[in-house]
Motif scaffolding. Sequence first.
Motif, PDB file in Angstrom:
ATOM      1  N   SER A   1      -5.873  -2.560   4.232  1.00 54.43           N
ATOM      2  CA  SER A   1      -5.899  -1.443   3.289  1.00 54.43           C
ATOM      3  C   SER A   1      -4.545  -0.747   3.227  1.00 54.43           C
ATOM      4  O   SER A   1      -4.066  -0.370   2.137  1.00 54.43           O
ATOM      5  CB  SER A   1      -6.995  -0.464   3.687  1.00 54.43           C
ATOM      6  OG  SER A   1      -7.026   0.649   2.813  1.00 54.43           O
ATOM      7  N   ASP A   2      -3.917  -0.591   4.383  1.00 51.22           N
ATOM      8  CA  ASP A   2      -2.575   0.019   4.391  1.00 51.22           C
ATOM      9  C   ASP A   2      -1.579  -0.860   3.638  1.00 51.22           C
ATOM     10  O   ASP A   2      -0.670  -0.367   2.954  1.00 51.22           O
ATOM     11  CB  ASP A   2      -2.102   0.229   5.820  1.00 51.22           C
ATOM     12  CG  ASP A   2      -2.860   1.339   6.524  1.00 51.22           C
ATOM     13  OD1 ASP A   2      -3.489   2.166   5.818  1.00 51.22           O
ATOM     14  OD2 ASP A   2      -2.835   1.371   7.783  1.00 51.22           O
ATOM     15  N   ALA A   3      -1.719  -2.177   3.792  1.00 56.16           N
ATOM     16  CA  ALA A   3      -0.812  -3.099   3.094  1.00 56.16           C
ATOM     17  C   ALA A   3      -0.962  -2.998   1.583  1.00 56.16           C
ATOM     18  O   ALA A   3       0.015  -3.112   0.834  1.00 56.16           O
ATOM     19  CB  ALA A   3      -1.080  -4.536   3.553  1.00 56.16           C
ATOM     20  N   VAL A   4      -2.204  -2.794   1.104  1.00 55.62           N
ATOM     21  CA  VAL A   4      -2.434  -2.640  -0.339  1.00 55.62           C
ATOM     22  C   VAL A   4      -1.723  -1.409  -0.866  1.00 55.62           C
ATOM     23  O   VAL A   4      -1.083  -1.413  -1.932  1.00 55.62           O
ATOM     24  CB  VAL A   4      -3.939  -2.586  -0.639  1.00 55.62           C
ATOM     25  CG1 VAL A   4      -4.181  -2.217  -2.106  1.00 55.62           C
ATOM     26  CG2 VAL A   4      -4.604  -3.911  -0.308  1.00 55.62           C
ATOM     27  N   MET A   5      -1.811  -0.315  -0.147  1.00 52.69           N
ATOM     28  CA  MET A   5      -1.274   0.946  -0.624  1.00 52.69           C
ATOM     29  C   MET A   5       0.190   1.163  -0.257  1.00 52.69           C
ATOM     30  O   MET A   5       0.785   2.187  -0.618  1.00 52.69           O
ATOM     31  CB  MET A   5      -2.106   2.102  -0.035  1.00 52.69           C
ATOM     32  CG  MET A   5      -3.567   2.069  -0.434  1.00 52.69           C
ATOM     33  SD  MET A   5      -3.819   2.176  -2.215  1.00 52.69           S
ATOM     34  CE  MET A   5      -3.071   3.764  -2.574  1.00 52.69           C
ATOM     35  N   GLU A   6       0.794   0.164   0.413  1.00 52.38           N
ATOM     36  CA  GLU A   6       2.140   0.389   0.953  1.00 52.38           C
ATOM     37  C   GLU A   6       3.202   0.528  -0.132  1.00 52.38           C
ATOM     38  O   GLU A   6       4.068   1.393  -0.068  1.00 52.38           O
ATOM     39  CB  GLU A   6       2.504  -0.776   1.890  1.00 52.38           C
ATOM     40  CG  GLU A   6       3.833  -0.600   2.583  1.00 52.38           C
ATOM     41  CD  GLU A   6       4.119  -1.729   3.557  1.00 52.38           C
ATOM     42  OE1 GLU A   6       5.179  -1.688   4.197  1.00 52.38           O
ATOM     43  OE2 GLU A   6       3.280  -2.655   3.686  1.00 52.38           O
ATOM     44  N   ASP A   7       3.184  -0.304  -1.174  1.00 51.36           N
ATOM     45  CA  ASP A   7       4.269  -0.346  -2.162  1.00 51.36           C
ATOM     46  C   ASP A   7       3.848   0.169  -3.539  1.00 51.36           C
ATOM     47  O   ASP A   7       4.460  -0.169  -4.559  1.00 51.36           O
ATOM     48  CB  ASP A   7       4.800  -1.790  -2.307  1.00 51.36           C
ATOM     49  CG  ASP A   7       5.427  -2.291  -1.009  1.00 51.36           C
ATOM     50  OD1 ASP A   7       6.020  -1.465  -0.288  1.00 51.36           O
ATOM     51  OD2 ASP A   7       5.288  -3.495  -0.723  1.00 51.36           O
ATOM     52  N   VAL A   8       2.780   0.934  -3.614  1.00 49.87           N
ATOM     53  CA  VAL A   8       2.335   1.485  -4.907  1.00 49.87           C
ATOM     54  C   VAL A   8       2.244   2.995  -4.799  1.00 49.87           C
ATOM     55  O   VAL A   8       2.066   3.543  -3.709  1.00 49.87           O
ATOM     56  CB  VAL A   8       0.975   0.880  -5.330  1.00 49.87           C
ATOM     57  CG1 VAL A   8       1.074  -0.622  -5.547  1.00 49.87           C
ATOM     58  CG2 VAL A   8      -0.106   1.202  -4.296  1.00 49.87           C
ATOM     59  N   ARG A   9       2.336   3.622  -5.971  1.00 53.46           N
ATOM     60  CA  ARG A   9       2.215   5.077  -6.006  1.00 53.46           C
ATOM     61  C   ARG A   9       0.741   5.448  -5.981  1.00 53.46           C
ATOM     62  O   ARG A   9      -0.097   4.743  -6.582  1.00 53.46           O
ATOM     63  CB  ARG A   9       2.866   5.640  -7.263  1.00 53.46           C
ATOM     64  CG  ARG A   9       4.364   5.400  -7.352  1.00 53.46           C
ATOM     65  CD  ARG A   9       4.957   6.184  -8.518  1.00 53.46           C
ATOM     66  NE  ARG A   9       4.238   5.927  -9.738  1.00 53.46           N
ATOM     67  CZ  ARG A   9       4.507   4.914 -10.570  1.00 53.46           C
ATOM     68  NH1 ARG A   9       5.474   4.044 -10.258  1.00 53.46           N
ATOM     69  NH2 ARG A   9       3.822   4.773 -11.679  1.00 53.46           N
ATOM     70  N   PRO A  10       0.362   6.529  -5.309  1.00 53.99           N
ATOM     71  CA  PRO A  10      -1.026   6.990  -5.354  1.00 53.99           C
ATOM     72  C   PRO A  10      -1.463   7.228  -6.803  1.00 53.99           C
ATOM     73  O   PRO A  10      -0.723   7.802  -7.603  1.00 53.99           O
ATOM     74  CB  PRO A  10      -0.995   8.295  -4.562  1.00 53.99           C
ATOM     75  CG  PRO A  10       0.185   8.161  -3.671  1.00 53.99           C
ATOM     76  CD  PRO A  10       1.207   7.386  -4.452  1.00 53.99           C
ATOM     77  N   GLY A  11      -2.648   6.758  -7.132  1.00 57.98           N
ATOM     78  CA  GLY A  11      -3.205   6.931  -8.470  1.00 57.98           C
ATOM     79  C   GLY A  11      -2.799   5.862  -9.444  1.00 57.98           C
ATOM     80  O   GLY A  11      -3.270   5.865 -10.589  1.00 57.98           O
TER      81      GLY A  11
END
Length: 443
Positions: A45-55
């Motif tokens: 889950s951390d890897a998914v959100m690592e290189d994208v902006r929230p939202g």
Amino acid sequence: MRLRTLTALFVAAFVLATLLTGYAMFTASRSAIVRLVDRRIEAVSDAVMEDVRPGDAAGILRQLDDILRRRDSGDIGFELRDGAGRRIGGNVVLPRAIPPGFSTVSHNDRIEGLSEGRAQARDAGGGLTLVTVAETEPIDGLAAVRWRNYLLGFGLIAAVGLAGAIAFGVTVRRRIEEVRATALAIIDGDLSRRVPVATHGGVFAEQARTFNRMLDRVAALVDGLRHVGNDVAHDLRTPLARLRSRVALAAARTPSDEMDAALEQCDELLAIFIAILRIAEIDTGDRRAAFGMVDLTALVREVAETLADVATESGHRLTIARLDDVAIPGDRQLLSQAMLNLTENALHHTPPGTQVALSVARDAAGVRVAVRDDGPGIAADDLSTARRRFGRLDASRHRPGHGLGLPIVDAIAVLHGGTLALEDAQPGLSAALVLPARGHASA
């Protein structure tokens, strides 16, 4: 507490401990798997959100596609939902909203290809929720297999422990019964009886040898005392009989009160030695070989009829209180002597007007042949003295007697596998032969 109860408690405690250990190990292994899966879910889950902006929903979906193309993520599932809870994308379809944080999912959630697993719902910014799902059971039915293995493994341990406890209990019980049978035989006069010794040795065999050596020593001491007493009685009876004959002859030639008193003393001495030899004969247990069925009801009636005139002359009331129909294996002559001794004692040691009642009663404990009077009785502190050989109470020392009447009765009771019971009748004394209902049971 009985040996069977102790064995049952031990077996129950062992089985319970084994089952609890198995359950604890199963739970611990399952908890370890859950922790490892949760760590993996969190890392992915951390890897998914690592290189994208929230939202950024589009960026998150691109990250998901990239991760799902990797070969090591085939057992990972994702679902992205908007702020209204509508599905935006992912490789799984969840039929329900997953609460924030970690939770358990199962086949009831109808997730294709998943039997049991873990899920994490996290805030992806902008009202978006990213749900990550991973399996805890990579093979269908693995939990059932694990349960079966634990049950078989620890069940086998419990079964082996149970069998061992039962075998140990049976062995101990057999050894105890052997010692008990030996002790009962010795109590009944068979001093040659010994505990069987196991040929294969071991702690029980050593214990049996030690016990038998003790019995050999006891038997030697008892045999020595018995021979001394018997030899003295035999050796002195003949000179006493000759002395009595000479005293009787002298009394016939020169009658006098002193000669009559000397003759009575000779008779008393002969009676003592005869009683000693009688007790020794009974103690050997040889009379048991000639046991036959004895009707105790008829025997008590005969004793009452025999002593009826004696009771009338002494001013006593001799009655029969209870007569159950009882017959036991035994020596009729000895049992009759025992009842005569008890009845004569009651007539001899109670004042005129005393009622003496004979009875035969059967109950759960066996057979009770009793002589009960309502006289002055015997103090509790003096009961042991009355049973002792040559034991005479202060109140009866001025009367004729040698203190061997009750010991003879006691020896007869033991010969028949029973006991002599002396009890306070409130008022008076109850003297009873307490015998097993089916006679001697320890042969």
